[in-house]
Design an enzyme around this catalytic site. Structure first.
Site, mmCIF file in Angstrom:
data_model
loop_
_atom_site.group_PDB
_atom_site.id
_atom_site.type_symbol
_atom_site.label_atom_id
_atom_site.label_comp_id
_atom_site.label_asym_id
_atom_site.label_seq_id
_atom_site.Cartn_x
_atom_site.Cartn_y
_atom_site.Cartn_z
ATOM 1 C CE LYS A 241 -4.234 -1.387 2.271
ATOM 2 N NZ LYS A 241 -4.835 -1.528 3.567
ATOM 3 N NE ARG A 242 5.733 0.238 3.177
ATOM 4 C CZ ARG A 242 6.757 -0.027 2.380
ATOM 5 N NH1 ARG A 242 7.505 0.945 1.923
ATOM 6 N NH2 ARG A 242 7.044 -1.274 2.046
#
Ligand code: GLU
Length: 472
Positions: A241-242
């Protein structure tokens, strides 16, 4: 035997790009030989599985156009079947109840860590006699992994892999509440569904020798295995997700065409010479598991943007419009009564990277802009632009017809009458009618915006100039 592959996601989140790439490879490998592609939802982890996630997977697969030939199967609907196979293994002495308490297992683990031994179950309950087994007591069921020998398989991507059985402990196949565990359900399903090729992320490569032992214990035919290396972010860390958008539907929302994302994903870890653009048909023909890279691949948004633009330019405009419509709706752009959107695609695709940008870039063809782009207005809507705008407007009011050709002529007549270069008329007019400094050919832009809106917007630009004069 004809080829059968499966994509088997656990519905514990959205469909992410790693999963989508695995699904694509499974799909291509099946289609290449006119085999079947199975979708199986691995929802046995009831705490982490959600209906929203199941829906997100189905939506993602549909959006990508990776249609399955069988399924979706749901593992939670197959519990009776797993129970039958488990009983069978128990009856044959290939599985056994284990009564070890959590405390005992924790202590065992602690001891193994201190002694720097392999961590795993020590087989404490493996040889209990029937008399010693009190099935009224809480227990799990463990698979009796062979004690010696080596498990070897030929991974279609990674090559030969061998693991000694001494390194594998007796895996739990049913929990205390009787529910089956991941490695067991996968094996039962792959056998029942007659899967010939298990293609999955290489985070599962350690499970494979255990699964092979179970397949052998059940007496089934071993599928072939292909473990796909992971996708890294541009910082070299595992994609997460980062790194921004990792859900497939997020790519839809961000304005990517499914064709572009598929093309991007197939190339992420596989290549065919230096060819960059692959239609789904090309992929089906050319893809080969053997050609998948052994090393992880890094995600590159620039490349995806480039592909997206290529597809916006090269796909039939009607196809692009099919996907653009969703964005027009999201951005509340009503194209009824305006120029056909198909006509705009070839003119505008060159200027944008995504469908989201494309939708917002064509808004002025359908409704008046709210504000002028400050830089364009500052540069082009100056007092010197008043006269060309007024004269152009006069001529536009009188235009014999509203075709690009005539309109172009009007702009050029205006310039010669005022003895100005074309740009001195064209640029103020462009900013007046579009609100900004970029648009396709001016004649075409005028034609497509339509007479009424053009005249109204020229007045708006003249007002702007008046206000500017008053405040200076
Ligand atoms: N359900 C597993 C996952 O989502 C995949 C299992 C498999 O492909 O064997 O990671």
């Amino acid at each position: 035997m004809s080829v059968k592959t499966r994509f088997a996601p656990s519905p514990t989140g959205y469909l992410h790009v790693g999963g989508a790439r695995t699904a694509l490879y499974c799909y291509l490998h099946a289609k290449k030989t006119s085999g079947d592609f199975v979708l199986r939802i691995e929802d046995t982890d009831r705490e982490r599985s959600t209906d929203e996630s199941v829906q997100a997977i189905l939506d993602g697969m549909e959006w990508l156009g990776l249609s399955h030939d069988e399924g979706p199967y749901y593992q939670t609907k197959r519990f009776d079947r797993y129970a039958v196979v488990k009983e069978h293994l128990l009856a044959e002495g290939k599985a056994y109840p284990c009564f070890c308490s959590k405390e005992r297992l924790d202590a065992l683990r602690e001891e193994q860590m201190q002694n720097k031994q392999n961590i795993g179950y020590d087989g404490h309950c493996r040889n209990l006699t029937v008399q010693e087994q009190d099935l009224s007591q809480p227990h799990v069921i463990r698979f009796k992994n062979p004690l010696d020998g080596v498990v070897t398989f030929d991974d279609l991507i990674k090559g030969e892999i061998s693991v000694s059985n001494a390194e594998l402990d007796d895996l739990i196949i049913a929990r205390t509440d009787g529910t089956p565990t991941y490695n067991f359900t996968v094996v039962v399903d792959d056998l029942d569904m007659k899967i010939t090729h298990v293609i999955r992320g290489d985070d599962h490569v350690n499970n494979t020798p255990r699964q092979i032992n179970m397949i052998e214990a059940i007496g089934g035919q071993r599928p072939l295995f292909a473990h796909v290396p992971m996708i890294l972010g541009d910082d070299g860390k595992r994609l997460s997700k980062r790194h921004g958008a990792v859900s497939v539907m997020q790519y839809r929302d961000d304005g990517y065409l499914p064709q572009a994302l598929l093309n991007y994903l197939v190339r992420l870890g596989w290549s065919h010479g230096d060819q960059e653009i692959f239609s789904l048909e090309d992929m089906v023909h050319l893809f080969a598991l053997e050609d998948v890279n052994r090393a992880p691949s890094a995600f590159n948004t620039e490349k995806l943007n480039w592909l997206n633009q290529q597809y916006m330019k090269s796909l039939p405009a009607t196809e692009v419009v099919n996907h653009l419509e969703w964005h027009l709706e999201q951005q509340k752009i009503n194209t009824d009564g305006g120029v056909a959107v198909e006509l705009l695609i070839p003119e505008m695709a060159e200027r944008v990277k995504t469908l989201k940008e494309l939708a917002s870039a064509i808004r002025y063809f359908y409704e008046d802009y709210q504000e002028f782009d400050p830089n364009a207005a500052k540069k082009h809507l100056r007092p010197v632009a008043r006269q060309p705008l007024e004269l152009a407007k006069e001529k536009l009011v009188e235009a014999a017809d509203w075709s690009a050709e005539t309109l172009h002529q009007i702009v050029s007549d205006t310039a010669s009458e005022l003895e100005l270069g074309m740009g001195k008329v064209g640029m103020p007019l462009r900013v007046a009618i579009t609100g900004a400094g970029m648009s396709p050919d001016l004649g075409i832009t005028l034609e497509w915006i339509g007479k009424e809106a053009v005249l109204r917007r020229i007045d708006k630009a003249l007002d702007f100039i008046t206000k500017r004069e008053a405040s200076s």
